[in-house]
Structures are given as structure tokens and as C-alpha cells.
Enzyme design. Sequence first.
Site, PDB file in Angstrom:
ATOM      1  N   CYS A  91      -4.863  -2.977   2.599  1.00 13.24           N
ATOM      2  CA  CYS A  91      -5.175  -3.308   4.252  1.00 13.24           C
ATOM      3  C   CYS A  91      -6.824  -3.057   4.725  1.00 13.24           C
ATOM      4  O   CYS A  91      -7.233  -4.303   5.028  1.00 13.24           O
ATOM      5  CB  CYS A  91      -4.589  -1.466   4.257  1.00 13.24           C
ATOM      6  SG  CYS A  91      -3.501  -1.133   6.003  1.00 13.24           S
ATOM      7  N   LYS A 126      -9.544   2.535  -2.085  1.00 15.40           N
ATOM      8  CA  LYS A 126      -9.623   1.861  -1.356  1.00 15.40           C
ATOM      9  C   LYS A 126     -11.422   2.275  -0.636  1.00 15.40           C
ATOM     10  O   LYS A 126     -11.556   3.325  -0.383  1.00 15.40           O
ATOM     11  CB  LYS A 126      -8.818   1.813   0.108  1.00 15.40           C
ATOM     12  CG  LYS A 126      -8.704   1.337   1.385  1.00 15.40           C
ATOM     13  CD  LYS A 126      -7.629   1.881   1.765  1.00 15.40           C
ATOM     14  CE  LYS A 126      -7.466   1.423   3.818  1.00 15.40           C
ATOM     15  NZ  LYS A 126      -6.437   2.118   3.793  1.00 15.40           N
ATOM     16  N   GLU A 138       0.693  -0.769   0.506  1.00 18.18           N
ATOM     17  CA  GLU A 138       0.077   0.162  -0.007  1.00 18.18           C
ATOM     18  C   GLU A 138       0.821   0.869   0.233  1.00 18.18           C
ATOM     19  O   GLU A 138       2.202   1.318   0.515  1.00 18.18           O
ATOM     20  CB  GLU A 138      -0.692  -0.167   1.146  1.00 18.18           C
ATOM     21  CG  GLU A 138      -1.594   1.283   1.585  1.00 18.18           C
ATOM     22  CD  GLU A 138      -2.200   1.418   3.069  1.00 18.18           C
ATOM     23  OE1 GLU A 138      -3.454   2.051   2.879  1.00 18.18           O
ATOM     24  OE2 GLU A 138      -1.963   0.480   3.640  1.00 18.18           O
TER      25      GLU A 138
END
Length: 254
Positions: free
Chosen positions: A140, A106, A40
Amino acid sequence: MKIALFQSELVWENPAENRKNIEHYFRNEQHSFDLFILPEMFTSGFTMHPKEVAETMDGETIVWLKALAAEKNCAITGSIVIKENGNYFNRMIFVFPTGKVEFYDKRHLFTLAGEDKKYTKGKEKVIVNYKSWNICLQICYDLRFPVFARNIEQYDLLLYVANWPKPRINAWNALLKARAIENMCYTVGVNRIGTDANHLEYPGHSQVVDCMGIEQLNAHNGSGIFCCELDKSQQIAARIQFNFLTDADRFTLD
């Protein structure tokens, strides 16, 4: 499919230095691979200063990724900070060897760090098709939300890129296995190592887990490229033997 996990320290908010480091490992890796996976925010570390590092979809890092992908005839993926229409996104880029680009923004922004105040969340679950593998892209904090990742599309590979810190690494290890087992698919997590400007320590533990929750690779706290070959035929056989996906509840997301 042969995959390569890149685990390294990241230079804080310095895209040029991070690209240089990645390129060094990439060009000196002797093993061939089909997919190269970066962590990331691989050009900056997990920064809440998007203005300092943001790029566009035709910016320097995207051009660089396309060149590397063409050079080794592989796909490359990882997330960077993108500015688009006045908004900042933590965007996972997937570059094909041909130069084609797909991406995932995300969805679950990490409120504990204030990510939701600096970035715009994504709205769509994204699955890319590469070499006959359907690959679900996640970033994540998404790892903590199993409903969003639920394998209702029969994808083959669930992929997480992260900056996951040491105090919660036990959750990282446990949740990667859980996602693999419940979705009956290979699950890959790529994390960083080192310490960032916020004094957060990252222990790595990039890993590959198969559809039965068995660890196939763990980079622990090492630095470099870690390779693993995925066998889809074994996964298909396991899905036939254990009919878990067919028995799962049906639902829709708002």
C-alpha cells in the site's frame, strides 16, 4: 506466469468470515493460475486494532494458506496482522505450493491513520524467487516511495497489496504506472472494494501494468478473481531495446 488478482469487500475484523469468502471464490475459479494475490490485511480490513485480529506465523490463517496453496499447486500472497515478540506487523505473507513461507513487513507505515503508532515498521526490502520470477513485495503506502522500490536488483515483478481509498484512487492509478515505467517491470496492484467501519470507501482498480506502462488488466470496481498472464520474454526484450535500468543512478539506502 499466470496470476490471479482477488478483489472483494472485506468483513471488518472478522478473519473467519473473510477466509470463508476467499475460499469460496478460490475453489470455484475455473482458470488455473500460478500466483493468487490477496489485498492488504485481507482477514480484517485496514484496522488500527491489531490486538483484535493478530495471529502468529503458525496461526490459523497461515495453516489455511498452506492448505489452499497445496490444493491448487499455486503460490498465495497478501498481508495480515502478525504478532511477534510483543510487536504487531502488517506482514505480507508469500506461501509457496510446497508450504514454504517468506514474508515482508511493511516499511512505510501510514501515519495519516496512525499505523505507525500501532505497528512496527519493517527494515528490509524483500524479493522472493518463484517459478524463475524475482518478485518484489510491497504494501500500500510503499507505493508513494519510489526510492525504496527502485529496481537495482533486476527483479521481474513489483507487487503491491493495498486498502487504497476512493479519495486518492487517482494517485493509485498514476503511481502504479510510474513504478512500472521507471523500474521496467510488470507492476501489479491489488486493492479491495466496499466500505469499512471507518466509513472509508474503496473502489478497487486492482490492475496489471506492463514494463512500458501499458495497462494489461483493470478490475475497476468488480468483485471476484481476475486473471492475467505475464510474459517475461517480452519484458526482457524491452529491457534490451531500452537500456533504462543500466543508465540509472546508483545509490544505497540507510
